[in-house]
Design a protein around this motif. Structure first.
Motif: not given
Length: 188
Positions: A32-36, A70-76, A83-88, A90-94
């Motif tokens: 897992v990693r954060g948004l880049r 998106a919440l701060p540090n809230g997209i994974f 190293g290929r992104a294969i899933a994602s 996120g967390c948002i205010h709703e």
């Protein structure tokens, strides 16, 4: 499956489970990693593969909105061993136009079809739930569509419960449980 007037289904994580959601470990070979910077192309590719009816234009608009709420540090993202992104996910205010104040939402959960069924989405979803709890949310929702049965199975297994906010909801949920081979837990 029948087409419905309102395609949105809402599920809520019950308050009694907020502190009891156990992390789901990422399967071996994934991390897992954060948004880049530059993740849009991978995010769009995953969504187009998982839901081919999503247009490039819509995904571009949704990406801008998603990043804005998106919440701060809230997209994974989950990456494979190369190293290929294969899933994602996120967390948002709703607040859903004020109907659910101070509510976090698990959002934009997607797994590339070649990597589905391995527990990757569940691991990302629990990461998001823990992030929202860490920020202080005491109410967490997820929105999905009737036709996204694998996603619905993940949410139900994590403890999310259907919300019945329109008259046709019980019938829709009965059908979803039936199609997923699950016993209907609701009282009629």
């Amino acid at each position: 499956m029948a087409q419905f007037v309102n395609p949105d289904l809402l599920l809520r994580l019950p308050a009694r489970l907020l502190n009891g959601v156990r992390p789901v470990e990422m399967p071996a070979g994934y991390r897992v990693r954060g948004l880049r910077e530059g993740d849009f192309d991978a995010w769009q590719r995953m969504h187009r593969r998982a839901v081919p009816s999503f247009s490039e234009k819509d995904l571009t608009e949704w990406w801008g909105f998603y990043q804005a709420v998106a919440l701060p540090n809230g997209i994974f993202f989950a990456e494979d061993a190369e190293g290929r992104a294969i899933a994602s996910a996120g967390c948002i205010h709703e607040s859903r136009d004020g109907a659910y104040p101070f509510t976090g939402q698990l959002a934009w959960v997607v797994t590339d079809p070649d990597h589905q069924g391995r527990g990757i989405a569940a691991a990302l979803c629990t990461r998001c739930v823990h992030r929202m709890i860490e920020i202080g949310y005491r109410s967490i929702l997820v929105q999905t569509g009737d036709d996204l049965l694998p996603a619905i199975r993940v949410y139900l297994r994590l403890g999310f419960e259907p919300m019945f906010y329109e008259p046709d909801m019980r019938g829709r949920w009965r059908e979803i449980y039936r199609l997923n081979g699950m016993a209907w837990p609701g009282a009629d």
